[in-house]
Design an enzyme around this catalytic site. Structure first.
Site, short mmCIF file in Angstrom:
data_model
loop_
_atom_site.label_atom_id
_atom_site.label_comp_id
_atom_site.label_asym_id
_atom_site.label_seq_id
_atom_site.Cartn_x
_atom_site.Cartn_y
_atom_site.Cartn_z
N LYS A 18 0.42 -1.17 -0.23
CA LYS A 18 -0.09 -0.19 0.68
C LYS A 18 0.92 1.79 0.10
O LYS A 18 0.28 2.42 -0.63
CB LYS A 18 -0.73 -0.08 0.66
N ASN A 19 1.70 1.63 1.13
CA ASN A 19 2.71 2.23 0.99
C ASN A 19 3.23 2.78 -0.16
O ASN A 19 4.46 4.40 -0.11
CB ASN A 19 3.52 2.76 2.83
N CYS A 113 -5.55 7.61 9.06
CA CYS A 113 -5.62 7.84 10.18
C CYS A 113 -5.19 8.60 11.52
O CYS A 113 -4.73 9.57 10.89
CB CYS A 113 -4.79 6.85 11.35
N ARG A 118 0.00 15.57 13.24
CA ARG A 118 0.46 14.90 12.54
C ARG A 118 1.39 16.46 11.52
O ARG A 118 0.62 16.17 10.31
CB ARG A 118 -0.58 13.62 11.27
N ASP A 301 3.30 0.17 12.22
CA ASP A 301 2.08 -0.02 11.58
C ASP A 301 1.63 -1.60 12.27
O ASP A 301 1.63 -2.13 11.40
CB ASP A 301 2.45 0.37 10.18
N ARG A 393 -9.22 0.18 4.06
CA ARG A 393 -7.99 1.14 2.98
C ARG A 393 -6.96 0.96 3.08
O ARG A 393 -6.24 0.76 1.88
CB ARG A 393 -8.16 2.32 3.52
N1 EPU Z 1 7.00 14.41 11.58
C1 EPU Z 1 7.05 15.05 11.70
N2 EPU Z 1 7.10 16.14 10.58
C2 EPU Z 1 6.89 15.91 9.47
C3 EPU Z 1 6.30 14.39 9.00
C4 EPU Z 1 6.24 13.96 9.97
O1 EPU Z 1 7.14 15.52 12.52
O2 EPU Z 1 6.95 16.47 8.19
C5 EPU Z 1 6.76 13.13 12.71
C6 EPU Z 1 4.66 12.85 12.87
O3 EPU Z 1 5.08 13.22 13.49
C7 EPU Z 1 6.23 11.20 13.19
C8 EPU Z 1 7.20 10.88 12.59
O4 EPU Z 1 7.66 12.03 11.98
O5 EPU Z 1 5.55 11.13 14.60
C9 EPU Z 1 6.47 10.24 12.03
O6 EPU Z 1 5.93 10.01 10.57
P1 EPU Z 1 6.15 10.26 8.56
O7 EPU Z 1 6.40 10.67 8.23
O8 EPU Z 1 7.44 8.82 9.12
O9 EPU Z 1 4.61 9.62 8.61
P2 EPU Z 1 3.96 8.82 7.22
O10 EPU Z 1 4.66 10.01 6.35
O11 EPU Z 1 2.99 10.47 7.36
C10 EPU Z 1 3.97 6.63 6.88
C11 EPU Z 1 2.92 5.95 6.60
C12 EPU Z 1 1.91 5.12 7.66
C13 EPU Z 1 3.23 4.94 8.90
C14 EPU Z 1 4.45 5.89 8.88
C15 EPU Z 1 5.83 5.11 9.74
C16 EPU Z 1 2.01 6.64 4.11
C17 EPU Z 1 1.17 6.74 3.26
N3 EPU Z 1 2.16 6.35 5.13
O12 EPU Z 1 2.83 7.72 7.36
O13 EPU Z 1 1.46 4.20 7.72
O14 EPU Z 1 2.32 4.69 10.14
O15 EPU Z 1 4.70 6.08 7.94
O16 EPU Z 1 6.40 4.60 9.76
O17 EPU Z 1 3.32 5.87 3.98
C18 EPU Z 1 -0.50 2.91 7.49
O18 EPU Z 1 -0.02 2.08 6.87
O19 EPU Z 1 -1.37 2.07 8.38
C19 EPU Z 1 0.58 3.76 8.19
C20 EPU Z 1 -0.59 4.71 9.08
#
Ligand code: EPU
Length: 414
Positions: A18-19, A113, A118, A301, A393
């Protein structure tokens, strides 16, 4: 509806990641040609991103259930469908992709989610370093640049989303971009491999530093998405949780190392093959300590699924969330089923109980939903799970895959 107590047995084939898919599909916006993308999972988040691109003028054809052909050459930047964008987290990849292609993007703040705040400050930091001006107006992010120019960017937080978004924006920038302290998840490597297959020059994906030499010409081609590491882990944990014996197929065992290691620690037998893993469960499992971390650490995850398993472990377990501020919303649902879990801040203290009991519960979010399904598979009696839309999703036909493994599970209504 799940009637628990049956050990899962048999084989299950894992879908595409998915991701990775939700990054690679918008990345096709950068390509001046036709992309054929194979092993695309058939899940709601993919349907939404496909709908967004189509709305914007991309020609997208399903060659079969899992193969997409995308031609984004006629995409228009000024037609972003903001309602659709709000439906999924990964719509923010449109900022990087549109900025890369048009030097301008206009995208709604993403949904997804609910894990507390975020922020996307690191994405914005990257875009600004490349020369864009970014502002927010009524929940819409507007990013504009005269041109994007490569530079050095240090990410303050290890972020999957920021790493991917900055790669997207920098792929066609002038000169070289170096991004430090990047995330190393398999889907980041997959995105880089996809873009490189189309002609990009991205090096170092999977390490802490990524170097991108900008190129103006990305041509079409064919690419196959990696298997979904989290779907694979979900079936592995479910096999261990039910004392079953399951061969999880179409996976990259290397991506599963942290999950395999924990399952061995709880007492399951894990056998690796070239592109599959067999998990044989023993009951009861042993309590363990876990902290979720960015890859190659134990994935956040997979946190709800492993907590469901540990709720019936012998002894106590401590699970600490190391990525998100708040990811224990689903715990209340496990407690309804008889689990003894106490959450303090980012840590769950679990005292194993002899068994869980079926109850009406809710999928609070995507992986929390997977956790309560696993709990239902273990529990005595019937568990009714609502709000499956979160699960849909990210999991393809989850109940059918569990049913094929012998679970007594069915979808009562959509
Ligand atoms: N963060 C910041 N600033 C930013 C971006 C992130 O402080 O600009 C913080 C977030 O608040 C969090 C940490 O950094 O505490 C990690 O966030 P990350 O950006 O890595 O997460 P994401 O890209 O929003 C993706 C996956 C999530 C998964 C996370 C961590 C996708 C679409 N989503 O989210 O997947 O939990 O990486 O591995 O790729 C899921 O599939 O169920 C899911 C939630």
């Amino acid at each position: 509806m799940v009637k628990g107590g049956k050990p899962l047995c048999g084989e299950v084939t894992v879908s595409g990641a998915k991701n990775a898919a939700v990054a690679i599909i918008p990345a096709a916006i950068l390509v001046d040609g036709v992309c054929t993308i194979e092993n695309v999972p058939n899940i709601k988040d993919v349907q939404v991103i496909v709908e967004i691109l189509r709305y914007m003028g991309a020609e997208i054809t399903y060659l079969d259930n899992y193969t997409l052909q995308i031609d984004s050459r006629n995409i228009r930047r000024d037609t972003e469908p903001h309602e659709l964008m709000r439906k999924m987290r990964a719509s923010y990849y449109l900022i990087g992709a549109l900025l890369g292609r048009f030097c301008k993007a206009n995208v709604t703040m993403p949904g997804g989610c609910d894990f507390g705040t975020r922020p996307i400050d690191q994405h914005i930091k990257g875009f600004e370093a490349l020369g864009a001006v970014v502002r927010q107006d009524s929940g819409i992010i507007i990013a504009e640049a005269e041109k994007l120019v490569g530079t050095n960017i240090y990410l303050d937080t290890v972020s999957v989303g920021a790493t991917i978004n900055v790669i997207l924006a920098a792929t066609m920038a002038e000169g070289t971009t170096t991004i430090e302290n990047v995330a190393k998840e398999p889907h980041i490597v997959d995105l880089a491999n996809f873009l490189n297959a189309m002609g990009a020059k991205i090096k170092g994906a999977g390490t802490d530093v990524i170097r991108i030499t900008g190129t103006k010409n990305l041509k079409g081609g064919t690419y196959s998405i990696i298997p979904d590491q989290i779907e694979a882990g979900t079936f592995m944990v479910a096999a261990a949780a039910t004392g079953g014996n399951v061969l999880v197929k179409n996976i990259i065992p290397k991506h599963m190392e942290s999950v395999s290691a924990k399952l061995i620690e709880v007492g399951a037998k894990v056998t690796e093959y070239d592109d599959s893993i067999r998990v044989e469960g023993t009951k009861p499992v042993r309590g363990v300590k876990i902290k979720t971390l960015p890859y190659p650490g134990f994935p956040t995850d997979m946190q709800p699924q492993i907590v469901a398993l540990l709720s019936v472990a012998e002894g106590s377990s401590i699970v600490t969330e190391g990525v998100w501020d708040s990811r224990f919303q689903y715990v209340g649902e496990l407690v309804r089923m008889g689990a003894n879990i106490h959450v303090e801040g980012k840590t769950a203290f679990i005292t194993g109980v002899e068994h869980l009991e079926g109850a009406p519960v809710r999928a609070t979010d995507l992986r929390g939903g997977a956790g309560v399904i696993i709990a239902g598979l273990m529990a005595e009696g019937v568990t009714e799970i609502t709000d499956l839309k979160h699960v849909d999703r990210g999991y393809e036909k989850i109940e059918e895959k569990f049913k094929a493994l012998g679970a007594d599970i069915c979808r009562v209504s959509e």
